[in-house]
Design an enzyme around this catalytic site. Structure first.
Site, PDB file in Angstrom:
ATOM      1  N   HIS A   9       0.753  -1.326  -0.032  1.00 52.95           N
ATOM      2  CA  HIS A   9       0.033  -0.017  -0.034  1.00 52.95           C
ATOM      3  C   HIS A   9       0.801   1.414  -0.095  1.00 52.95           C
ATOM      4  CE1 HIS A   9       0.693   0.875   4.281  1.00 52.95           C
ATOM      5  NE2 HIS A   9       0.681  -0.385   4.502  1.00 52.95           N
ATOM      6  N   GLU A  87      -1.529  -6.540   7.855  1.00 58.10           N
ATOM      7  CA  GLU A  87      -0.217  -6.493   8.136  1.00 58.10           C
ATOM      8  C   GLU A  87      -0.022  -7.151   9.408  1.00 58.10           C
ATOM      9  OE1 GLU A  87       2.663  -5.964   7.995  1.00 58.10           O
ATOM     10  OE2 GLU A  87       2.939  -3.802   7.530  1.00 58.10           O
TER      11      GLU A  87
END
Length: 234
Positions: A9, A87
């Site tokens: 990202h 994550e």
């Protein structure tokens, strides 16, 4: 030849502020939005097309994917949000400044938490409202699947079932796949694909907003991998 593109990202607001983020759901920074737009334009300019996209349940990855697909005029393709692509969970460190944490606990301890393969940061305390069990997006998951902290090994082991159950069947069907996720979940995929040893994967840097292209053979073994911006091996 099978096509797979991995994309971390764009920069988030907590990346910019040097805070431990993990499963905290923070926005992209203006720079992160620009990185995502540039990634989409770059992929389009190089003639990439995707049949299917995957991302995490965290909006910095979701918005990165949306921006990329918008730039490519591919907003219509199927996309799947997978919690296993989240994550790494940084436990009680989430929301803390990395530099201040190093001052409090010492550089070596924080380095161990951040960069060793098997050492977990301090876990969230029982009842901590930051625990994913309090977040409605995870209510469909068994409590024992939800982490209160993770080392990189935990993250790798979490990501691999996604690869085997979701990505592999799609690739075998000839689907061209884009995965927009996070630094550590992507480390897990890269470690598996490239057979990188435990001690080496912790030092692998994955830049934000830079498409990493894999060309895979019929057995889904990498034939070539490169960052699209430079054409150089990753």
């Amino acid at each position: 030849m099978h096509q797979l593109v991995l994309l971390r990202h764009g920069e988030s607001v907590w990346n910019k502020e040097n805070l431990f983020t993990g499963w905290t759901d923070v926005e992209l920074s203006p720079r992160g939005e620009e990185e995502s737009r540039n990634a989409g334009l770059l992929l389009k300019e190089h003639g990439f097309v995707f049949d299917l996209a995957f991302t995490s349940l965290l909006k910095r990855a979701i918005k990165t994917l949306w921006i990329v697909l918008e730039q490519m005029d591919l907003m219509w393709i199927p996309e799947h949000k997978e919690w296993r692509l989240n994550e790494r969970h940084y436990g009680a460190l989430q929301g803390l400044n990395k530099a201040q944490t190093a001052q409090e606990y010492g550089d070596e301890q924080v380095k161990l938490w951040r960069r060793s393969y098997k050492v977990r940061p301090p876990a969230l305390a029982e009842g901590d409202q930051r625990h994913p069990s309090f977040d409605p997006r995870y209510h469909s998951l068994s409590r024992d699947l939800l982490p209160d902290t993770e080392c990189l090994q935990d993250t790798v082991e979490r990501v691999l079932p996604f690869w085997q159950q979701q990505a592999v069947p799609a690739l075998q069907q000839g689907k061209r796949i884009l995965i927009a996720a996070h630094g550590n979940s992507l480390r897990g995929l890269i470690k598996y694909l490239d057979q990188i040893p435990d001690d080496d994967i912790v030092g692998l840097e994955i830049p934000t907003g830079s498409p990493l292209v894999y060309e895979l053979d019929r057995d889904l073994k990498p034939v070539r991998r490169y960052y699209l911006e430079t054409g150089k091996a990753g």
